[in-house]
Design a protein around this motif. Structure first.
Motif, short mmCIF file in Angstrom:
data_model
loop_
_atom_site.label_atom_id
_atom_site.label_comp_id
_atom_site.label_asym_id
_atom_site.label_seq_id
_atom_site.Cartn_x
_atom_site.Cartn_y
_atom_site.Cartn_z
N SER A 39 6.07 5.85 -4.79
CA SER A 39 7.24 6.20 -3.43
C SER A 39 6.58 4.79 -2.54
N GLU A 82 -0.50 4.74 2.00
CA GLU A 82 0.26 6.26 2.13
C GLU A 82 1.24 5.90 3.46
N VAL A 109 -2.80 10.38 5.54
CA VAL A 109 -2.67 9.77 6.76
C VAL A 109 -3.20 8.46 6.46
N HIS A 121 7.84 13.54 0.18
CA HIS A 121 8.15 14.99 0.30
C HIS A 121 9.58 15.78 0.51
C1 HEC Z 1 4.30 7.40 0.55
C2 HEC Z 1 4.44 8.63 0.03
C3 HEC Z 1 3.34 10.14 0.46
C4 HEC Z 1 3.32 10.16 1.75
C5 HEC Z 1 4.40 9.99 3.29
C6 HEC Z 1 3.33 11.94 2.05
N1 HEC Z 1 2.89 12.23 0.27
FE1 HEC Z 1 1.69 13.38 -0.45
N2 HEC Z 1 1.30 12.90 -2.48
C7 HEC Z 1 2.10 11.51 -3.17
C8 HEC Z 1 1.88 10.83 -4.56
C9 HEC Z 1 2.17 9.36 -4.79
C10 HEC Z 1 0.73 12.09 -4.74
C11 HEC Z 1 -0.14 12.03 -5.59
C12 HEC Z 1 -1.01 11.02 -5.46
C13 HEC Z 1 -1.87 11.43 -6.33
O1 HEC Z 1 -1.83 12.57 -7.10
O2 HEC Z 1 -3.07 10.46 -6.83
C14 HEC Z 1 0.79 13.19 -3.43
C15 HEC Z 1 0.27 14.28 -3.73
C16 HEC Z 1 0.41 15.23 -2.38
C17 HEC Z 1 -1.09 16.53 -2.58
C18 HEC Z 1 -0.62 17.30 -3.66
C19 HEC Z 1 0.06 18.55 -4.41
C20 HEC Z 1 -0.40 18.67 -6.30
O3 HEC Z 1 -0.03 19.33 -6.46
O4 HEC Z 1 -1.97 18.56 -6.17
C21 HEC Z 1 0.15 16.95 -1.93
C22 HEC Z 1 -0.58 18.62 -1.48
C23 HEC Z 1 0.25 16.32 -0.81
N3 HEC Z 1 0.49 15.31 -1.10
C24 HEC Z 1 1.25 16.53 1.15
C25 HEC Z 1 1.03 15.77 1.70
C26 HEC Z 1 0.97 15.76 3.29
C27 HEC Z 1 0.28 16.70 3.92
C28 HEC Z 1 1.36 15.06 3.91
C29 HEC Z 1 1.68 14.15 5.02
C30 HEC Z 1 0.47 14.28 5.83
C31 HEC Z 1 1.92 13.33 2.46
N4 HEC Z 1 1.53 14.49 1.15
C32 HEC Z 1 2.32 12.25 2.43
C33 HEC Z 1 3.59 10.78 -1.61
C34 HEC Z 1 3.07 11.29 -0.37
#
Ligand code: HEC
Ligand code: HEC
Length: 351
Positions: free
Chosen positions: A98, A144, A139, A85
């Motif tokens: 990613s 991820e 986490v 992000h």
């Molecule tokens: C390896 C890459 C990766 C990491 C590291 C990661 N994310 Fe994400 N994040 C994604 C992906 C891919 C999605 C969409 C997944 C899905 O919808 O199934 C997502 C979706 C989200 C969403 C949903 C947004 C929405 O509009 O619904 C949030 C909030 C979010 N992540 C926060 C976090 C937070 C806080 C962390 C750390 C604790 C984190 N992410 C770590 C890849 C990552």
């Protein structure tokens, strides 16, 4: 009886008198007010309503900001939330899928993070019903960060800064998954993006903020092209889970994958199109590399006979959405006016 009531009343009064002194001694975290533009404060659809058990505070959001950039959350110390992000991409990234730890890849395209304080469900398939619940998943997700919570606590405790920050945010220095998730959610609620050229034209009445082509694109978006039916201002998305007919038979079941309902198959969260110019590639699987490709899809690529096609897509099924080459270029030009440069560079969101 009356006597006893009087005594209880007196005791309560006494307790009440002692209250201010007690509060002064152990001052809790400071409430944080989100700074919104004046037009947004006046907009009733943008009223803020935080969960009662996780109010927004200065100390909580500051801790969340540190945790968002903290690589100790991942199993091998290689990734933070900000690895996927990325601020300059509106907290999405530029990969189709990613990279996670140990060479894994995410199953879907990374969603951008903005204006989440007003959303009610999270992830492409809408499976998390609060930001707090959402934050638990990355986490420990093996695709991820692939961590175990007990190891995360150990790593954060070893870093001498955290116990004091947890104490400031939550009253004592205990580190647990709930508090990590609460702090992350608080930081994410501060990611407000409402200052694009479109906002300056539309809300601040600055005619020079958009040119003639962009205005033609805006009119299309709000009328004949039916985009507004789902990407509704002021947020331009986030509030519907629909099947737009990307495939004749959905490859990814989307919402149907976790509800098990056949009629939810192929439904995905409508992403916001704010800052969409910087969040390529597009769609839940990142199948389109450019905005031109996305608009071409809406112009002549919609599978109108997809069985779970959303009712908002009826204008397509009826063949009413016809977009010339000029219309398509105008729509793309309009989408680019939704970029909020201040949001992409705001120092308050950096590590
Ligand atoms: C390896 C890459 C990766 C990491 C590291 C990661 N994310 Fe994400 N994040 C994604 C992906 C891919 C999605 C969409 C997944 C899905 O919808 O199934 C997502 C979706 C989200 C969403 C949903 C947004 C929405 O509009 O619904 C949030 C909030 C979010 N992540 C926060 C976090 C937070 C806080 C962390 C750390 C604790 C984190 N992410 C770590 C890849 C990552
Ligand atoms: C029926 C509701 C609906 C309508 C109407 C609609 N969209 Fe969408 N839009 C969605 C959904 C849902 C997605 C995500 C679909 C997916 O990934 O499976 C999406 C995705 C997008 C994306 C990609 C965003 C990203 O971050 O990946 C863009 C750009 C977009 N739409 C623009 C438009 C434009 C322009 C129009 C009008 C021509 C339009 N949309 C009409 C619901 C809609």
């Amino acid at each position: 009886m009356a006597e006893r009531v009087a005594i209880v009343a007196a005791l309560l009064l006494l307790a009440a008198c002692h209250q201010p002194a007690k509060e002064a001694r152990q001052a809790g975290p400071t409430p944080l007010r989100l700074e919104l533009p004046a037009w947004a404060v006046a907009d009733t659809s943008l009223r803020l309503d935080f969960p009662y058990d996780n109010p927004l505070t200065v100390e909580g959001a500051a801790l969340g900001r540190m945790l968002f950039h903290e690589k100790a959350l991942s199993a091998d110390g290689s990734l933070s939330c900000a690895s996927c992000h990325v601020q300059r991409f509106a907290f999405a990234d530029s990969a189709r899928l990613s990279p996670g730890v140990k060479g894994m890849r995410t199953a879907r395209n990374t969603l951008p993070l903005m204006n989440l304080a007003w959303d009610h469900f999270f992830f492409w398939d809408a499976r998390a019903l609060s930001l707090e619940l959402q934050a638990f998943e990355p986490v420990t997700s093996h695709r991820e960060m692939a961590s175990r919570w007990s190891e995360v606590y150990d790593r954060l405790r070893l870093d001498g800064r955290y116990p004091a920050l947890f104490r400031a945010a939550f009253g004592d220095g205990r580190i647990d998954s709930l508090r990590v998730a609460f702090a992350l959610a608080q930081f994410e609620r501060t990611l407000v993006s409402l200052d694009s050229r479109f906002d300056r034209y539309f809300h601040l009445k600055e005619p020079s903020a958009m040119n003639a082509q962009e205005l033609r694109g805006k009119d299309l978006f709000f009328t004949r092209a039916h985009c507004v039916d789902c990407h509704e201002p002021p947020l331009f998305g986030g509030h519907q889970v629909v099947n737009i007919g990307l495939d004749s038979v959905p490859i990814d079941p989307g919402m149907g994958g976790h509800t098990g309902m056949p009629w939810h198959k192929g439904r995905f969260k409508t992403p916001t199109v704010r800052n969409v110019a910087v969040t390529a590639p597009y769609m839940h699987d990142g199948r389109f590399a450019t905005l031109e490709e996305v608009v071409d899809f809406y112009a002549d690529g919609v599978f109108v006979h997809s069985t779970t096609l959303d009712e908002h897509m009826m204008p397509w099924r009826r063949g009413e959405v016809r977009l010339s080459a000029q219309d398509r270029a105008d729509l793309v030009a309009f989408l680019k006016t939704l970029t909020d440069e201040g949001f992409l560079t705001n120092p308050a969101f950096r590590p």
